[in-house]
Design a protein around this motif. Structure first.
Motif, PDB file in Angstrom:
ATOM      1  N   GLY A 149       0.789  -1.225   0.000  1.00 40.67           N
ATOM      2  CA  GLY A 149       0.000   0.000   0.000  1.00 40.67           C
ATOM      3  C   GLY A 149       0.822   1.276   0.000  1.00 40.67           C
ATOM      4  N   PHE A 150       2.136   1.133  -0.059  1.00 36.41           N
ATOM      5  CA  PHE A 150       2.995   2.324  -0.049  1.00 36.41           C
ATOM      6  C   PHE A 150       3.621   2.514  -1.424  1.00 36.41           C
ATOM      7  CE2 PHE A 150       7.371   4.071   0.814  1.00 36.41           C
ATOM      8  CZ  PHE A 150       6.957   5.371   1.058  1.00 36.41           C
ATOM      9  N   PHE A 151       3.562   3.742  -1.920  1.00 38.54           N
ATOM     10  CA  PHE A 151       4.250   4.045  -3.177  1.00 38.54           C
ATOM     11  C   PHE A 151       5.650   4.523  -2.803  1.00 38.54           C
ATOM     12  CE2 PHE A 151       5.625   6.211  -6.960  1.00 38.54           C
ATOM     13  CZ  PHE A 151       5.159   5.382  -7.970  1.00 38.54           C
ATOM     14  N   PRO A 152       6.676   3.723  -3.157  1.00 38.36           N
ATOM     15  CA  PRO A 152       8.034   4.009  -2.670  1.00 38.36           C
ATOM     16  C   PRO A 152       8.656   5.256  -3.302  1.00 38.36           C
ATOM     17  CG  PRO A 152       8.077   2.250  -4.286  1.00 38.36           C
ATOM     18  CD  PRO A 152       6.631   2.581  -4.061  1.00 38.36           C
ATOM     19  N   SER A 153       9.861   5.543  -2.848  1.00 37.37           N
ATOM     20  CA  SER A 153      10.573   6.716  -3.359  1.00 37.37           C
ATOM     21  C   SER A 153      11.991   6.318  -3.773  1.00 37.37           C
ATOM     22  CB  SER A 153      10.620   7.784  -2.249  1.00 37.37           C
ATOM     23  OG  SER A 153      11.206   8.956  -2.730  1.00 37.37           O
ATOM     24  N   ILE A 154      12.462   6.969  -4.825  1.00 32.61           N
ATOM     25  CA  ILE A 154      13.855   6.775  -5.259  1.00 32.61           C
ATOM     26  C   ILE A 154      14.450   8.163  -5.456  1.00 32.61           C
ATOM     27  CG2 ILE A 154      15.407   5.862  -7.020  1.00 32.61           C
ATOM     28  CD1 ILE A 154      13.425   3.779  -7.794  1.00 32.61           C
ATOM     29  N   THR A 155      15.686   8.353  -5.013  1.00 30.83           N
ATOM     30  CA  THR A 155      16.332   9.649  -5.258  1.00 30.83           C
ATOM     31  C   THR A 155      17.039   9.591  -6.620  1.00 30.83           C
ATOM     32  OG1 THR A 155      18.456   9.032  -4.286  1.00 30.83           O
ATOM     33  CG2 THR A 155      16.771   9.906  -2.771  1.00 30.83           C
ATOM     34  N   PRO A 156      17.392  10.739  -7.185  1.00 33.89           N
ATOM     35  CA  PRO A 156      18.109  10.719  -8.468  1.00 33.89           C
ATOM     36  C   PRO A 156      19.436   9.951  -8.367  1.00 33.89           C
ATOM     37  CG  PRO A 156      17.314  12.930  -7.988  1.00 33.89           C
ATOM     38  CD  PRO A 156      17.080  12.102  -6.746  1.00 33.89           C
ATOM     39  N   GLU A 157      19.981   9.861  -7.137  1.00 37.47           N
ATOM     40  CA  GLU A 157      21.237   9.133  -6.930  1.00 37.47           C
ATOM     41  C   GLU A 157      20.991   7.627  -6.834  1.00 37.47           C
ATOM     42  OE1 GLU A 157      20.273  11.728  -4.762  1.00 37.47           O
ATOM     43  OE2 GLU A 157      21.281  13.154  -6.104  1.00 37.47           O
ATOM     44  N   GLY A 158      19.731   7.229  -6.811  1.00 39.07           N
ATOM     45  CA  GLY A 158      19.413   5.802  -6.814  1.00 39.07           C
ATOM     46  C   GLY A 158      19.099   5.219  -5.453  1.00 39.07           C
ATOM     47  N   LYS A 159      19.054   6.048  -4.405  1.00 37.15           N
ATOM     48  CA  LYS A 159      18.727   5.528  -3.080  1.00 37.15           C
ATOM     49  C   LYS A 159      17.238   5.193  -3.024  1.00 37.15           C
ATOM     50  CE  LYS A 159      19.467   6.173   1.770  1.00 37.15           C
ATOM     51  NZ  LYS A 159      19.978   6.938   2.868  1.00 37.15           N
ATOM     52  N   LYS A 160      16.933   3.980  -2.551  1.00 34.32           N
ATOM     53  CA  LYS A 160      15.540   3.517  -2.545  1.00 34.32           C
ATOM     54  C   LYS A 160      14.945   3.552  -1.145  1.00 34.32           C
ATOM     55  CE  LYS A 160      16.344   0.464  -6.441  1.00 34.32           C
ATOM     56  NZ  LYS A 160      16.546  -0.927  -6.894  1.00 34.32           N
ATOM     57  N   PHE A 161      13.704   3.986  -1.066  1.00 34.43           N
ATOM     58  CA  PHE A 161      12.956   3.963   0.196  1.00 34.43           C
ATOM     59  C   PHE A 161      11.733   3.086  -0.037  1.00 34.43           C
ATOM     60  CE2 PHE A 161      15.378   7.871   0.195  1.00 34.43           C
ATOM     61  CZ  PHE A 161      15.900   7.924   1.490  1.00 34.43           C
ATOM     62  N   LYS A 162      11.802   1.859   0.510  1.00 34.66           N
ATOM     63  CA  LYS A 162      10.738   0.900   0.235  1.00 34.66           C
ATOM     64  C   LYS A 162       9.625   0.941   1.258  1.00 34.66           C
ATOM     65  CE  LYS A 162      14.090  -2.175  -1.840  1.00 34.66           C
ATOM     66  NZ  LYS A 162      14.846  -3.430  -1.681  1.00 34.66           N
ATOM     67  N   ASN A 163       9.842   1.630   2.355  1.00 32.11           N
ATOM     68  CA  ASN A 163       8.770   1.748   3.350  1.00 32.11           C
ATOM     69  C   ASN A 163       8.832   3.100   4.039  1.00 32.11           C
ATOM     70  OD1 ASN A 163      10.724   1.422   5.591  1.00 32.11           O
ATOM     71  ND2 ASN A 163      10.878  -0.653   4.767  1.00 32.11           N
ATOM     72  N   ARG A 164       7.752   3.417   4.722  1.00 38.58           N
ATOM     73  CA  ARG A 164       7.659   4.732   5.373  1.00 38.58           C
ATOM     74  C   ARG A 164       8.691   4.869   6.482  1.00 38.58           C
ATOM     75  NH1 ARG A 164       2.292   3.192   4.212  1.00 38.58           N
ATOM     76  NH2 ARG A 164       1.188   4.687   2.907  1.00 38.58           N
ATOM     77  N   GLU A 165       8.963   3.768   7.153  1.00 35.30           N
ATOM     78  CA  GLU A 165       9.924   3.782   8.248  1.00 35.30           C
ATOM     79  C   GLU A 165      11.304   4.264   7.751  1.00 35.30           C
ATOM     80  OE1 GLU A 165       9.636   3.537  11.411  1.00 35.30           O
ATOM     81  OE2 GLU A 165      11.818   3.645  11.690  1.00 35.30           O
ATOM     82  N   ALA A 166      11.695   3.810   6.582  1.00 36.32           N
ATOM     83  CA  ALA A 166      12.996   4.206   6.030  1.00 36.32           C
ATOM     84  C   ALA A 166      13.047   5.719   5.783  1.00 36.32           C
ATOM     85  CB  ALA A 166      13.265   3.453   4.730  1.00 36.32           C
ATOM     86  N   ILE A 167      11.926   6.255   5.351  1.00 31.96           N
ATOM     87  CA  ILE A 167      11.858   7.707   5.119  1.00 31.96           C
ATOM     88  C   ILE A 167      11.881   8.441   6.449  1.00 31.96           C
ATOM     89  CG2 ILE A 167      10.256   9.561   4.410  1.00 31.96           C
ATOM     90  CD1 ILE A 167       9.718   7.899   1.879  1.00 31.96           C
ATOM     91  N   ASN A 168      11.093   7.943   7.393  1.00 36.28           N
ATOM     92  CA  ASN A 168      10.998   8.622   8.683  1.00 36.28           C
ATOM     93  C   ASN A 168      12.302   8.577   9.474  1.00 36.28           C
ATOM     94  OD1 ASN A 168       8.352   9.137   8.037  1.00 36.28           O
ATOM     95  ND2 ASN A 168       7.517   7.441   9.230  1.00 36.28           N
ATOM     96  N   SER A 169      13.114   7.542   9.251  1.00 33.27           N
ATOM     97  CA  SER A 169      14.353   7.449  10.024  1.00 33.27           C
ATOM     98  C   SER A 169      15.516   8.142   9.326  1.00 33.27           C
ATOM     99  CB  SER A 169      14.692   5.988  10.319  1.00 33.27           C
ATOM    100  OG  SER A 169      14.811   5.286   9.104  1.00 33.27           O
ATOM    101  N   GLU A 170      15.273   8.666   8.146  1.00 36.34           N
ATOM    102  CA  GLU A 170      16.317   9.386   7.411  1.00 36.34           C
ATOM    103  C   GLU A 170      16.538  10.760   8.046  1.00 36.34           C
ATOM    104  OE1 GLU A 170      19.235   9.969   4.719  1.00 36.34           O
ATOM    105  OE2 GLU A 170      18.053   8.127   4.759  1.00 36.34           O
ATOM    106  N   GLU A 171      17.780  11.004   8.484  1.00 37.28           N
ATOM    107  CA  GLU A 171      18.060  12.330   9.076  1.00 37.28           C
ATOM    108  C   GLU A 171      19.301  12.934   8.479  1.00 37.28           C
ATOM    109  OE1 GLU A 171      17.916  12.678  13.310  1.00 37.28           O
ATOM    110  OE2 GLU A 171      16.211  11.332  13.427  1.00 37.28           O
TER     111      GLU A 171
END
Ligand SMILES: [Zn+2]
Length: 222
Positions: A200-222
């Motif tokens: 149910g999550f639409f993931p994210s990729i940065t132009p550098e190729g870093k992948k965020f497959k879940n919300r937790e990965a995004i939320n823990s990014e600092e």
């Protein structure tokens, strides 16, 4: 801590190639839920119009964005940096895939626009930022959703700003030609269908190729 420089500075517009875009298979239809923050003075009607325009563009990639009312509020600070600091305090929770802040227009903005417009005419430099997306996760952004000056409309509009920032929210950087961006969209849509991606999550990729497959990965990014 997030500083002022950690958002994508939007200065260029890439050139589209219809031939190259139509040669790419963007796969099945995908829906992206955009949790939307309406600053005081921005209406739901305006929001829906902006999303309609954005969806016309995204239709080319078999994507639809759905605005999810998130909150209505006063601007957290005068600068784009203040809006960003605020956006970073928000965790991405279901159903949000992205968070979008729609900035309104205050009396202070009018004064600021008056002076920056003067500078623009005087030395050809445009100081105003119309929108931005966080460069670490490409999941949160803001746009100025109201314009009045006709001169500004010649160069940009809330609709074109949203489309531009919208490409950043799909993982695109700045490029002269948009082909790279089409491939990036194809990649993020493929990632959305993979098993290890949060359901149910639409993931994210940065132009550098870093992948965020879940919300937790995004939320823990600092
Ligand atoms: Zn940009």
């Amino acid at each position: 801590m997030f500083g002022l420089l950690l958002f994508v500075r939007c200065t260029t517009v890439g050139f589209h190639s219809e031939a190259k875009r139509s040669a790419i298979d963007f796969g099945s239809f995908a829906e992206i839920k955009i949790c939307t923050i309406l600053e005081t003075g921005v209406s739901e009607e305006e929001t829906n119009k902006l999303f309609d325009y954005w969806n016309e563009e995204l239709n080319l990639y078999s994507i639809k964005v759905v605005p999810i009312p998130y909150r209505k509020m006063e601007r957290p600070g005068f600068t784009g940096g203040a809006i960003f600091s605020y956006l970073y305090t928000l965790d991405l929770e279901p159903p949000c895939d992205r968070i979008l802040y729609l900035k309104g227009r205050t009396l202070g903005d009018l004064v600021y626009e008056f002076f920056t417009l003067g500078i623009f005419l005087g030395v050809g430099l445009k100081l105003e930022i119309h929108g931005a997306v966080d460069s670490k996760t490409h999941s949160r952004g803001y746009i100025k959703s109201k314009y009045i000056s006709t001169l500004q409309i010649l160069f940009t509009s809330p609709e074109s700003t949203l489309v531009h920032e919208g490409y950043h929210l799909l993982g695109c950087g700045h490029q002269l030609f948009m082909e790279e961006c089409y491939i990036q969209i194809q990649k993020v849509k493929t990632l959305a269908r993979e098993k290890e991606t949060e359901p149910g999550f639409f993931p994210s990729i940065t132009p550098e190729g870093k992948k965020f497959k879940n919300r937790e990965a995004i939320n823990s990014e600092e």
